[in-house]
Scaffold this active site. Structure first.
Site, PDB file in Angstrom:
ATOM      1  N   ASP A  36       0.876  -1.170   0.000  1.00  0.00           N
ATOM      2  CA  ASP A  36       0.000   0.000   0.000  1.00  0.00           C
ATOM      3  C   ASP A  36       0.914   1.221   0.000  1.00  0.00           C
ATOM      4  O   ASP A  36       1.764   1.351   0.887  1.00  0.00           O
ATOM      5  CB  ASP A  36      -0.884  -0.048   1.263  1.00  0.00           C
ATOM      6  CG  ASP A  36      -1.902   1.089   1.288  1.00  0.00           C
ATOM      7  OD1 ASP A  36      -1.633   2.167   0.707  1.00  0.00           O
ATOM      8  OD2 ASP A  36      -2.966   0.896   1.900  1.00  0.00           O
ATOM      9  N   ALA A  60      -2.488   6.015  -7.489  1.00  0.00           N
ATOM     10  CA  ALA A  60      -2.744   7.436  -7.224  1.00  0.00           C
ATOM     11  C   ALA A  60      -4.151   7.573  -6.681  1.00  0.00           C
ATOM     12  O   ALA A  60      -4.959   6.650  -6.787  1.00  0.00           O
ATOM     13  CB  ALA A  60      -2.634   8.239  -8.522  1.00  0.00           C
ATOM     14  N   THR A 101      -0.228  14.320 -14.589  1.00  0.00           N
ATOM     15  CA  THR A 101      -1.468  14.584 -15.323  1.00  0.00           C
ATOM     16  C   THR A 101      -1.463  15.906 -16.079  1.00  0.00           C
ATOM     17  O   THR A 101      -0.736  16.844 -15.695  1.00  0.00           O
ATOM     18  CB  THR A 101      -2.629  14.590 -14.294  1.00  0.00           C
ATOM     19  OG1 THR A 101      -3.805  15.090 -14.900  1.00  0.00           O
ATOM     20  CG2 THR A 101      -2.332  15.495 -13.108  1.00  0.00           C
ATOM     21  N   TYR A 125      -6.664  18.080  -7.095  1.00  0.00           N
ATOM     22  CA  TYR A 125      -6.007  16.956  -7.782  1.00  0.00           C
ATOM     23  C   TYR A 125      -4.720  17.435  -8.459  1.00  0.00           C
ATOM     24  O   TYR A 125      -3.650  16.881  -8.231  1.00  0.00           O
ATOM     25  CB  TYR A 125      -6.966  16.340  -8.801  1.00  0.00           C
ATOM     26  CG  TYR A 125      -6.324  15.294  -9.686  1.00  0.00           C
ATOM     27  CD1 TYR A 125      -5.720  14.152  -9.147  1.00  0.00           C
ATOM     28  CD2 TYR A 125      -6.307  15.443 -11.078  1.00  0.00           C
ATOM     29  CE1 TYR A 125      -5.131  13.195  -9.976  1.00  0.00           C
ATOM     30  CE2 TYR A 125      -5.731  14.484 -11.904  1.00  0.00           C
ATOM     31  CZ  TYR A 125      -5.135  13.368 -11.339  1.00  0.00           C
ATOM     32  OH  TYR A 125      -4.545  12.427 -12.157  1.00  0.00           O
ATOM     33  N   LYS A 129      -0.821  16.511  -7.495  1.00  0.00           N
ATOM     34  CA  LYS A 129       0.049  15.821  -8.462  1.00  0.00           C
ATOM     35  C   LYS A 129       1.291  16.660  -8.754  1.00  0.00           C
ATOM     36  O   LYS A 129       2.391  16.125  -8.886  1.00  0.00           O
ATOM     37  CB  LYS A 129      -0.712  15.543  -9.768  1.00  0.00           C
ATOM     38  CG  LYS A 129      -1.768  14.474  -9.655  1.00  0.00           C
ATOM     39  CD  LYS A 129      -1.198  13.113  -9.296  1.00  0.00           C
ATOM     40  CE  LYS A 129      -1.245  12.120 -10.408  1.00  0.00           C
ATOM     41  NZ  LYS A 129      -0.771  10.776 -10.008  1.00  0.00           N
TER      42      LYS A 129
HETATM   43  N1  LIG Z   1      -7.163   7.867 -15.685  1.00  0.00           N
HETATM   44  C1  LIG Z   1      -6.858   9.012 -16.280  1.00  0.00           C
HETATM   45  O1  LIG Z   1      -7.630   9.555 -17.086  1.00  0.00           O
HETATM   46  C2  LIG Z   1      -5.528   9.678 -16.004  1.00  0.00           C
HETATM   47  C3  LIG Z   1      -5.206  10.879 -16.651  1.00  0.00           C
HETATM   48  C4  LIG Z   1      -3.971  11.477 -16.389  1.00  0.00           C
HETATM   49  C5  LIG Z   1      -3.101  10.887 -15.499  1.00  0.00           C
HETATM   50  N2  LIG Z   1      -3.435   9.735 -14.871  1.00  0.00           N
HETATM   51  C6  LIG Z   1      -2.498   9.140 -13.925  1.00  0.00           C
HETATM   52  O2  LIG Z   1      -2.073   7.896 -14.451  1.00  0.00           O
HETATM   53  C7  LIG Z   1      -1.803   6.980 -13.379  1.00  0.00           C
HETATM   54  C8  LIG Z   1      -2.511   5.653 -13.631  1.00  0.00           C
HETATM   55  O3  LIG Z   1      -3.896   5.866 -13.739  1.00  0.00           O
HETATM   56  P1  LIG Z   1      -4.922   4.663 -13.995  1.00  0.00           P
HETATM   57  O4  LIG Z   1      -6.084   5.246 -14.730  1.00  0.00           O
HETATM   58  O5  LIG Z   1      -4.204   3.483 -14.536  1.00  0.00           O
HETATM   59  O6  LIG Z   1      -5.385   4.346 -12.498  1.00  0.00           O
HETATM   60  P2  LIG Z   1      -6.375   3.198 -11.986  1.00  0.00           P
HETATM   61  O7  LIG Z   1      -6.934   2.422 -13.119  1.00  0.00           O
HETATM   62  O8  LIG Z   1      -7.322   3.829 -11.020  1.00  0.00           O
HETATM   63  O9  LIG Z   1      -5.385   2.236 -11.188  1.00  0.00           O
HETATM   64  C9  LIG Z   1      -4.757   2.624 -10.005  1.00  0.00           C
HETATM   65  C10 LIG Z   1      -4.092   1.423  -9.414  1.00  0.00           C
HETATM   66  O10 LIG Z   1      -3.444   1.810  -8.193  1.00  0.00           O
HETATM   67  C11 LIG Z   1      -3.941   1.008  -7.128  1.00  0.00           C
HETATM   68  N3  LIG Z   1      -3.932   1.809  -5.902  1.00  0.00           N
HETATM   69  C12 LIG Z   1      -4.696   2.865  -5.587  1.00  0.00           C
HETATM   70  N4  LIG Z   1      -4.370   3.314  -4.368  1.00  0.00           N
HETATM   71  C13 LIG Z   1      -3.363   2.516  -3.911  1.00  0.00           C
HETATM   72  C14 LIG Z   1      -2.610   2.466  -2.721  1.00  0.00           C
HETATM   73  N5  LIG Z   1      -2.833   3.317  -1.703  1.00  0.00           N
HETATM   74  N6  LIG Z   1      -1.624   1.545  -2.604  1.00  0.00           N
HETATM   75  C15 LIG Z   1      -1.395   0.655  -3.615  1.00  0.00           C
HETATM   76  N7  LIG Z   1      -2.105   0.625  -4.749  1.00  0.00           N
HETATM   77  C16 LIG Z   1      -3.079   1.548  -4.891  1.00  0.00           C
HETATM   78  C17 LIG Z   1      -5.333   0.594  -7.547  1.00  0.00           C
HETATM   79  O11 LIG Z   1      -5.728  -0.555  -6.826  1.00  0.00           O
HETATM   80  P3  LIG Z   1      -7.287  -0.926  -6.650  1.00  0.00           P
HETATM   81  O12 LIG Z   1      -7.656  -1.700  -7.892  1.00  0.00           O
HETATM   82  O13 LIG Z   1      -7.288  -1.745  -5.414  1.00  0.00           O
HETATM   83  O14 LIG Z   1      -8.051   0.359  -6.525  1.00  0.00           O
HETATM   84  C18 LIG Z   1      -5.081   0.298  -9.024  1.00  0.00           C
HETATM   85  O15 LIG Z   1      -4.420  -0.942  -9.184  1.00  0.00           O
HETATM   86  C19 LIG Z   1      -2.202   7.727 -12.103  1.00  0.00           C
HETATM   87  O16 LIG Z   1      -1.061   8.317 -11.538  1.00  0.00           O
HETATM   88  C20 LIG Z   1      -3.132   8.819 -12.575  1.00  0.00           C
HETATM   89  O17 LIG Z   1      -3.130   9.950 -11.720  1.00  0.00           O
HETATM   90  C21 LIG Z   1      -4.630   9.113 -15.110  1.00  0.00           C
END
Ligand SMILES: NC(=O)c1ccc[n+]([C@@H]2O[C@H](COP(=O)([O-])OP(=O)(O)OC[C@H]3O[C@@H](n4cnc5c(N)ncnc54)[C@H](OP(=O)(O)O)[C@@H]3O)[C@@H](O)[C@H]2O)c1
Length: 287
Positions: A36, A60, A101, A125, A129
């Protein structure tokens, strides 16, 4: 390469795990229960056990409206935890890679943002970040990858699924759908981002710093939805709306497309967003 991937159930983490294994990397991808990011001891334990050459953190707190309501949790996950992981990675001599982001920008620019543009986040947010970027980049061998509008085969659980899948679900329940035409973004397929990240970490001339990695080009959320429905031949009425770049009182950047300036110089290029979307739909919906 020995790689520790954090967030393996997420959109990006799951793509990275699959692609890293396919490339023959030696990967450790612990579950959230095992590692975690809010628990420094669990990260340290994984580092001592595995001694990776590269740590890739995809975890995140990125539900944007929720970050307004829970700013402390946003800073804990997106800044303090990132700082601790960068510091410990540094002590182990490992590269640390974490994601940021388009929301670090204000949206005032009318052409895609490059890595050296000045940030100006408008909400918790983006602030959390950006703070995480500074925290990580104060250590050597730290890389921050900014991306935008991510969608992947494994939907974003924290947001109740990804944008593409949710619009397809909406189209099954409504004859008329309103979509914001007031925000311009670079939608990015997690499968393309993952390959670019793995190219970057294996690149002989990689350096610490910020990289923008997104699918090429940009569109509004309305235009993106129009393309989804066009490819899938969905005939519901799609109505563009202007929400003033806001969700309630929370401000969002009106223009936050990114340009991969640094990656392109290293021949790390991602395909155009329309090409990416069509491959995604083909893979997930067999069309
Ligand atoms: N999604 C977007 O549109 C977007 C846009 C710009 C930037 N980003 C950035 O890109 C990155 C990846 O995004 P994503 O969309 O792939 O995210 P995601 O699908 O929400 O996946 C996040 C992962 O991190 C895990 N997680 C969350 N909190 C945690 C903790 N405290 N300890 C350990 N694991 C944890 C989640 O586990 P669980 O499955 O248990 O929740 C999941 O496996 C992030 O940094 C995000 O800010 C995303």
């Amino acid at each position: 390469m020995k790689i520790l991937i954090i967030g393996k159930t997420g959109q990006l983490g799951s793509a990275l795990l699959k692609d890293a294994l396919a490339l023959g990397h030696d990967v450790l991808a612990p579950s959230r229960q095992e590692l975690d990011i809010l628990n420094e001891e669990s990260f340290l334990k994984a580092m001592m056990h595995y001694k990776p050459e590269v740590v890739i953190n995809t975890a995140a707190f990125h539900n944007v409206p929720l970050c307004e309501v829970e700013p402390i949790k946003a800073f804990q996950s997106n800044c303090i935890a990132v700082k601790k992981m960068a510091e410990i990675s540094h002590e182990f001599g490992a590269w640390f890679v974490s994601f940021s982001t388009d929301y670090v920008f204000s949206g005032a620019k009318q052409i895609p943002y490059i890595e050296s543009d000045t940030p100006g986040p408008l909400q918790m947010y983006g602030l959390s970040k950006l703070a995480g970027e500074y925290a990580a980049l104060s250590y050597n061998k730290s890389i921050i990858i900014r991306t935008c509008g991510l969608y992947g085969i494994q939907g974003a659980t924290s947001k109740g699924g990804n944008f593409v899948d949710n619009r397809i679900k909406d189209s099954k329940q409504n004859n008329r759908i309103e979509i914001g035409n007031d925000q311009t973004i670079s939608p990015t397929y997690a499968g393309d981002l993952s390959k670019a990240v793995l190219q970057l970490i294996a690149h002989p001339s990689k350096e610490s710093g910020i990289y923008h990695l997104v699918n090429e080009g940009y569109c509004t959320w309305y235009e993106f939805t129009k393309e989804i429905f066009k490819i899938l031949d969905i005939g519901v009425e799609l109505v563009p709306v202007d929400r003033g770049g806001k969700t309630d009182k929370m401000r969002r950047p009106r223009f936050s497309a990114l340009k991969n300036e640094k990656g392109a110089k290293m021949e790390i290029d991602l395909p155009n967003w329309k090409d990416a979307l069509s491959r995604y739909l083909n893979m997930k919906y067999n069309m």
